[in-house]
Scaffold this motif. Structure first.
Motif, short mmCIF file in Angstrom:
data_model
loop_
_atom_site.label_atom_id
_atom_site.label_comp_id
_atom_site.label_asym_id
_atom_site.label_seq_id
_atom_site.Cartn_x
_atom_site.Cartn_y
_atom_site.Cartn_z
N VAL A 12 -8.45 94.53 37.37
CA VAL A 12 -7.18 95.00 36.99
C VAL A 12 -6.12 94.33 37.22
O VAL A 12 -5.94 93.13 37.80
CB VAL A 12 -6.46 96.42 37.78
CG1 VAL A 12 -5.80 96.79 37.38
CG2 VAL A 12 -7.80 97.34 37.89
N PRO A 13 -5.62 94.38 35.39
CA PRO A 13 -4.39 92.93 35.67
C PRO A 13 -3.36 93.16 36.60
O PRO A 13 -2.79 94.72 36.68
CB PRO A 13 -3.75 93.13 33.78
CG PRO A 13 -5.54 93.87 33.01
CD PRO A 13 -5.99 94.70 33.99
N LEU A 14 -2.33 92.12 36.68
CA LEU A 14 -1.60 92.59 37.76
C LEU A 14 -0.32 93.19 36.34
O LEU A 14 -0.14 93.32 35.66
CB LEU A 14 -1.25 91.38 38.22
CG LEU A 14 -2.10 90.70 38.87
CD1 LEU A 14 -2.06 89.49 39.56
CD2 LEU A 14 -2.60 91.18 39.86
N THR A 15 0.50 93.76 37.57
CA THR A 15 1.79 94.61 36.47
C THR A 15 2.70 93.48 37.05
O THR A 15 2.90 92.80 37.96
CB THR A 15 2.25 95.91 37.61
OG1 THR A 15 0.70 97.24 37.58
CG2 THR A 15 2.97 96.06 36.88
N PRO A 16 3.56 92.90 35.93
CA PRO A 16 4.60 92.17 36.06
C PRO A 16 5.70 93.23 37.05
O PRO A 16 5.95 93.94 37.01
CB PRO A 16 4.93 92.20 34.40
CG PRO A 16 4.80 93.53 33.32
CD PRO A 16 3.50 93.85 34.59
N PRO A 17 7.13 92.21 36.81
CA PRO A 17 8.16 92.40 38.05
C PRO A 17 9.20 92.87 36.40
O PRO A 17 8.54 92.82 35.60
CB PRO A 17 8.62 91.20 38.50
CG PRO A 17 7.73 90.63 37.60
CD PRO A 17 6.92 90.50 37.21
N ALA A 18 10.27 93.65 37.60
CA ALA A 18 10.78 94.45 36.22
C ALA A 18 11.39 92.89 35.26
O ALA A 18 11.49 91.83 36.15
CB ALA A 18 12.00 95.36 36.96
N TYR A 30 -1.61 85.83 37.93
CA TYR A 30 -0.22 85.82 36.99
C TYR A 30 -0.66 87.30 36.81
O TYR A 30 -1.34 88.25 36.59
CB TYR A 30 -0.90 84.73 35.86
CG TYR A 30 -0.10 83.12 36.63
CD1 TYR A 30 1.32 83.03 36.94
CD2 TYR A 30 -0.70 82.77 36.88
CE1 TYR A 30 2.20 81.73 37.69
CE2 TYR A 30 -0.82 80.91 37.51
CZ TYR A 30 0.86 80.89 37.80
OH TYR A 30 0.81 79.64 38.09
N ALA A 31 0.68 87.74 36.36
CA ALA A 31 1.03 88.91 35.12
C ALA A 31 1.46 88.30 33.98
O ALA A 31 1.78 87.33 34.04
CB ALA A 31 1.11 90.34 35.98
N VAL A 32 1.39 89.80 33.04
CA VAL A 32 0.99 89.00 31.75
C VAL A 32 3.11 90.44 31.80
O VAL A 32 2.58 90.98 31.71
CB VAL A 32 0.82 89.55 30.63
CG1 VAL A 32 1.05 89.40 29.25
CG2 VAL A 32 -0.90 89.22 31.27
N ALA A 33 3.41 88.87 31.04
CA ALA A 33 5.56 89.51 30.79
C ALA A 33 5.41 89.81 29.42
O ALA A 33 4.67 88.71 28.43
CB ALA A 33 5.89 88.91 31.94
N ARG A 34 6.59 90.46 29.26
CA ARG A 34 7.12 90.14 28.10
C ARG A 34 7.83 89.50 26.98
O ARG A 34 8.93 88.63 27.96
CB ARG A 34 7.94 91.57 27.47
CG ARG A 34 7.98 92.27 25.99
CD ARG A 34 8.54 93.73 25.89
NE ARG A 34 9.38 94.14 24.92
CZ ARG A 34 10.61 93.90 24.41
NH1 ARG A 34 11.35 92.99 25.40
NH2 ARG A 34 10.85 93.75 22.80
N LEU A 35 7.85 88.54 26.28
CA LEU A 35 8.62 87.08 26.11
C LEU A 35 9.89 87.45 26.01
O LEU A 35 10.81 87.26 26.65
CB LEU A 35 8.01 86.18 25.37
CG LEU A 35 8.58 85.12 24.88
CD1 LEU A 35 8.94 84.12 26.02
CD2 LEU A 35 7.90 84.75 23.03
N GLU A 36 10.23 88.63 25.17
CA GLU A 36 11.74 89.07 24.57
C GLU A 36 12.36 89.17 26.03
O GLU A 36 13.97 89.27 26.48
CB GLU A 36 11.60 89.91 23.92
CG GLU A 36 10.68 89.47 22.58
CD GLU A 36 9.64 89.65 22.27
OE1 GLU A 36 9.30 89.31 21.21
OE2 GLU A 36 9.70 90.04 23.08
N ASP A 37 11.76 89.78 26.69
CA ASP A 37 12.52 89.91 28.53
C ASP A 37 13.16 89.75 28.91
O ASP A 37 14.42 89.11 29.81
CB ASP A 37 11.77 91.16 29.17
CG ASP A 37 11.51 91.86 28.24
OD1 ASP A 37 12.46 92.88 27.97
OD2 ASP A 37 10.15 93.24 29.31
#
Length: 294
Positions: free
Chosen positions: A70-76, A285-292
């Protein structure tokens, strides 16, 4: 949370059953001295139930799309975005003095996250949209008009799912081979296309092939571009390619892929995503949103 909920729900022991509960204040009736425990306990229970349901959905989606884990959840998103500067060796003449958009391959962060970016727009696979929505994986698109103009609607669906659509020029040329005026037409012209079809003029621009010169960045700035991210790794359907000597991924790395299918690859876009997610998840690693982070 379960322990807290149990403790709250057990408040009734304060007035009976042999427990050493809190005595009511003078003038209070015992049955009115109890704390209003039920609402907080119920709220905690509902919150825990939502968490369980969300995790169960992630597990089911990972299984449905053939992922190993299961993919990891990114931090806030960070409360304060990091300072973005041009990577050493990637500068053009008077880069800082002219205030040109920074060119970078990673985001300076200690978060164990990477960023998926996808270029061009040739392949328009409905299964890819379903997969990314099911798995809730963020990504950033860099689009070229000559490849998306046959189906602007596909990318509108993408935008409606929260994906930020960005500038990759009108015709994907080798920009350093063009004059300043020609480069500006490629970049500003794509800004016009994006505003017309998607309601926004992007602030991110990726030069085709990762090639640029001072004119490129000057033109991009004049068109409203603030950042020029390129990449540190590239993922294909059957392999990875790396910029760094250690041939590995790192916190904050920007990963490139393309909208491609069996006409160009030995597989589909979901196959590419599967390879990407299996590796980054296995590496922690989790996948995060670049724009954040910008």
């Amino acid at each position: 949370m379960a322990a807290v909920a149990t403790g709250c729900a057990g408040g009734g022991a304060a007035t009976g059953g042999g427990g050493k509960g809190t005595r009511p204040a003078p003038g209070q009736q015992p049955d009115r001295a109890q704390h209003p425990a039920a609402p907080p306990a119920r709220a905690l229970h509902e919150y825990a139930s939502r968490l369980r349901a969300a995790q169960q959905a992630r597990v089911a989606a990972a299984k449905r799309w053939g992922l190993k884990k299961v993919p990891l959840t990114p931090p806030a998103p960070p409360a304060h975005t990091p300072e973005i500067t041009t990577r050493e060796g990637f500068e053009v003449d008077d880069h800082e003095e002219l205030g040109l958009p920074p060119v970078f391959t990673t985001i300076p962060t200690k978060d164990r996250v990477v960023f998926l970016t996808i270029d061009d727009g040739s392949e328009k696979d409905p299964a890819f949209l379903r997969m990314m929505s099911d798995l809730k994986i963020p990504y950033t698109a860099f689009l070229s008009d000559y490849l998306i103009k046959d189906d602007y609607g596909y990318f509108k669906k993408m935008q409606d799912r929260g994906v930020v659509l960005n500038n990759h020029t009108l015709h994907h040329p080798y920009l350093p081979g063009l004059s300043y005026r020609q480069q500006k037409r490629e970049i500003c012209g794509m800004q016009d296309v994006m505003e017309r079809h998607y309601g926004k003029r992007p602030t991110l621009f990726r030069p085709p092939y990762g090639n640029y010169n001072q004119d490129t960045l000057r033109a991009a700035k004049s068109c409203g571009i603030r950042y020029a991210p390129i990449w540190d790794e590239e993922v294909f359907v059957d392999h990875w390619e790396y910029r760094e000597w250690d041939q590995d991924i790192h916190a904050g790395d920007i990963v490139l892929s393309h909208f491609r299918g069996r006409g160009d690859w030995k597989g589909t876009m979901p196959d590419m995503v599967r390879r990407f997610l299996d590796k980054v998840t296995e590496k922690g690693y989790a996948v995060a949103r670049l724009e954040d982070y910008l």
